[in-house]
Scaffold this active site. Structure first.
Site, PDB file in Angstrom:
ATOM      1  CE1 TYR A   1       1.387  -3.610   4.130  1.00  7.75           C
ATOM      2  CE2 TYR A   1      -1.218  -4.060   4.040  1.00  7.75           C
ATOM      3  CZ  TYR A   1      -0.036  -4.125   3.482  1.00  7.75           C
ATOM      4  OH  TYR A   1       0.051  -4.948   2.206  1.00  7.75           O
TER       5      TYR A   1
ATOM      6  CE  LYS B   1       1.117  -1.763   0.909  1.00  6.24           C
ATOM      7  NZ  LYS B   1       2.233  -1.763   0.141  1.00  6.24           N
TER       8      LYS B   1
ATOM      9  CG  ASP C   1      16.135   0.150   3.814  1.00  6.98           C
ATOM     10  OD1 ASP C   1      15.141  -0.019   3.361  1.00  6.98           O
ATOM     11  OD2 ASP C   1      16.556   0.304   5.174  1.00  6.98           O
TER      12      ASP C   1
HETATM   13  N1  LIG Z   1       0.468 -10.886   0.590  1.00  2.00           N
HETATM   14  C1  LIG Z   1      -0.556 -10.174   0.651  1.00  2.00           C
HETATM   15  O1  LIG Z   1      -1.628 -10.630   1.029  1.00  2.00           O
HETATM   16  C2  LIG Z   1      -0.703  -8.872   0.332  1.00  2.00           C
HETATM   17  C3  LIG Z   1      -2.147  -8.180  -0.030  1.00  2.00           C
HETATM   18  C4  LIG Z   1      -2.054  -6.964  -0.400  1.00  2.00           C
HETATM   19  C5  LIG Z   1      -0.948  -6.253  -0.880  1.00  2.00           C
HETATM   20  N2  LIG Z   1       0.282  -6.593  -0.756  1.00  2.00           N
HETATM   21  C6  LIG Z   1       1.342  -6.205  -1.156  1.00  2.00           C
HETATM   22  O2  LIG Z   1       2.070  -6.934  -2.048  1.00  2.00           O
HETATM   23  C7  LIG Z   1       3.531  -6.525  -2.205  1.00  2.00           C
HETATM   24  C8  LIG Z   1       4.394  -7.821  -1.887  1.00  2.00           C
HETATM   25  O3  LIG Z   1       4.019  -8.497  -0.957  1.00  2.00           O
HETATM   26  P1  LIG Z   1       4.263  -9.915  -0.662  1.00  2.00           P
HETATM   27  O4  LIG Z   1       3.079 -10.652  -0.264  1.00  2.00           O
HETATM   28  O5  LIG Z   1       4.984 -10.599  -1.806  1.00  2.00           O
HETATM   29  O6  LIG Z   1       5.314  -9.793   0.549  1.00  2.00           O
HETATM   30  P2  LIG Z   1       6.757 -10.688   1.050  1.00  2.00           P
HETATM   31  O7  LIG Z   1       6.865 -10.336   2.450  1.00  2.00           O
HETATM   32  O8  LIG Z   1       6.519 -12.163   0.564  1.00  2.00           O
HETATM   33  O9  LIG Z   1       7.699  -9.969   0.256  1.00  2.00           O
HETATM   34  C9  LIG Z   1       7.960  -8.587   0.340  1.00  2.00           C
HETATM   35  C10 LIG Z   1       9.683  -8.765  -0.024  1.00  2.00           C
HETATM   36  O10 LIG Z   1      10.013  -7.208   0.289  1.00  2.00           O
HETATM   37  C11 LIG Z   1      11.397  -7.217   0.810  1.00  2.00           C
HETATM   38  N3  LIG Z   1      11.374  -6.099   1.806  1.00  2.00           N
HETATM   39  C12 LIG Z   1      11.198  -5.722   3.143  1.00  2.00           C
HETATM   40  N4  LIG Z   1      11.242  -4.647   3.513  1.00  2.00           N
HETATM   41  C13 LIG Z   1      12.039  -4.222   2.489  1.00  2.00           C
HETATM   42  C14 LIG Z   1      12.826  -2.951   2.306  1.00  2.00           C
HETATM   43  N5  LIG Z   1      12.890  -2.034   3.379  1.00  2.00           N
HETATM   44  N6  LIG Z   1      13.723  -2.863   1.269  1.00  2.00           N
HETATM   45  C15 LIG Z   1      13.769  -3.659   0.654  1.00  2.00           C
HETATM   46  N7  LIG Z   1      13.042  -4.707   0.317  1.00  2.00           N
HETATM   47  C16 LIG Z   1      12.405  -5.068   1.550  1.00  2.00           C
HETATM   48  C17 LIG Z   1      11.141  -8.589   1.759  1.00  2.00           C
HETATM   49  O11 LIG Z   1      12.590  -8.941   2.193  1.00  2.00           O
HETATM   50  C18 LIG Z   1      10.513  -9.628   0.791  1.00  2.00           C
HETATM   51  O12 LIG Z   1      11.335 -10.128  -0.220  1.00  2.00           O
HETATM   52  C19 LIG Z   1       3.651  -5.494  -0.756  1.00  2.00           C
HETATM   53  O13 LIG Z   1       3.575  -4.261  -1.361  1.00  2.00           O
HETATM   54  C20 LIG Z   1       2.293  -5.737  -0.205  1.00  2.00           C
HETATM   55  O14 LIG Z   1       1.931  -4.794   0.816  1.00  2.00           O
HETATM   56  C21 LIG Z   1       0.296  -8.010  -0.109  1.00  2.00           C
END
Ligand SMILES: NC(=O)c1ccc[n+]([C@@H]2O[C@H](COP(=O)([O-])OP(=O)(O)OC[C@H]3O[C@@H](n4cnc5c(N)ncnc54)[C@H](O)[C@@H]3O)[C@@H](O)[C@H]2O)c1
Length: 256
Positions: free
Chosen positions: A152, A156, A60
């Site tokens: 959020y 960020k 975590d």
């Molecule tokens: N998907 C989008 O549209 C988007 C846009 C901009 C930025 N992001 C950023 O990209 C990154 C990846 O996001 P994603 O879209 O792949 O999301 P996702 O939800 O598919 O993957 C996130 C992963 O983080 C894990 N996670 C959550 N809380 C956790 C914790 N406390 N400790 C360890 N692991 C934890 C989850 O289990 C999951 O496997 C993030 O930082 C997100 O904010 C995503």
């Protein structure tokens, strides 16, 4: 010879979405990768898919003890650390009018505290090694602000400012650790796919009100992000420090 040959990388949130793609690509380019996630089942499956060059640690990111354990296992298995991809995060619906303090703190705990802890412990490990690269996943939400995701967006923004502070500290002290942030618009991952079901009934959000298909059409694939992560992790980007890299297909450019 891979682009990050024999470097040691930690990727958080590597069980799904962007983190999974990052881990697979870094390993394909020669890195040894420590995958961490709270989702043990999926995380182990990705590590197994990668093979011998991968280690999964249940973690975590909001727990400092968790980070100490991840660093310990990384040292024991691979002997040091060169790359940290701070990627794990959570998304929660809420405007300034309906975000409770509890929800705000829940999001900051993971998305802000978790990134601070990762940077702090990775910086110490990389300093011992003589250098390294930290890649922090921020978002366009941290630049533009999104009405429906108040906590959020703030988290960020914190990641972007943390990134600049670390870059300034490294530069001022002649420490060869680079720290850069990535700011995507939308990405086709479970974070977005699960959004509709996690939003309260009647919640106002562009994601609900506009045609979802039309919105998704402008979104990136996880590989689009992983390619930039690989570049920032590698020595090819050795002159890039404290940068905020938008990856949004020019989304900000529409206004004239
Ligand atoms: N998907 C989008 O549209 C988007 C846009 C901009 C930025 N992001 C950023 O990209 C990154 C990846 O996001 P994603 O879209 O792949 O999301 P996702 O939800 O598919 O993957 C996130 C992963 O983080 C894990 N996670 C959550 N809380 C956790 C914790 N406390 N400790 C360890 N692991 C934890 C989850 O289990 C999951 O496997 C993030 O930082 C997100 O904010 C995503």
């Amino acid at each position: 010879m891979g682009r990050v040959q024999d470097k040691v990388a930690i990727v958080t949130g590597a069980a799904s979405g962007v983190g999974k793609e990052d881990a697979i690509l870094l390993a394909r380019e020669g890195a040894r990768v420590v995958l961490t996630d709270v989702n043990e089942e999926l995380g182990r499956a990705v590590a197994k898919e990668i093979g011998d060059r991968a280690l999964f640690v249940k973690h975590d990111i909001a727990s400092e003890d968790g980070w100490i354990e991840v660093m310990k296992q990384t040292h024991e298995k691979f002997g040091g650390l060169d790359i940290l991809v701070n990627n794990a995060a959570i998304l929660a619906y809420g405007t300034i009018e309906d975000t409770t303090l509890e929800l705000w703190q829940k999001v900051q705990r993971v998305n802000s505290d978790g990134y601070f802890l990762g940077c702090k412990h990775a910086f110490a490990a990389m300093k011992e090694r003589g250098g390294g690269s930290i890649v922090n996943m921020s978002s366009m939400a941290g630049i533009g602000g999104v009405s429906s995701f108040c906590a959020y967006s703030a988290s960020k923004g914190a990641v972007a400012a943390l990134t600049r502070s670390i870059a300034a500290h490294a530069r001022m002290n002649g420490i060869k650790i680079r720290c850069n942030s990535i700011h995507p618009d939308g990405i086709k991952t479970p974070m977005v796919f699960n959004l509709h079901s996690s939003m309260p009934k009647g919640a106002k959000s562009a994601v609900r009100e506009k045609d979802a298909k039309q919105i998704m059409a402008r979104f990136a694939e996880p590989t689009d992000i992983a390619n930039l992560v690989l570049f920032l992790a590698s020595d090819e980007s050795r002159f890039i420090q404290g940068a905020e890299m938008r990856i949004d297909n020019g989304y900000l450019m529409w206004a004239d």
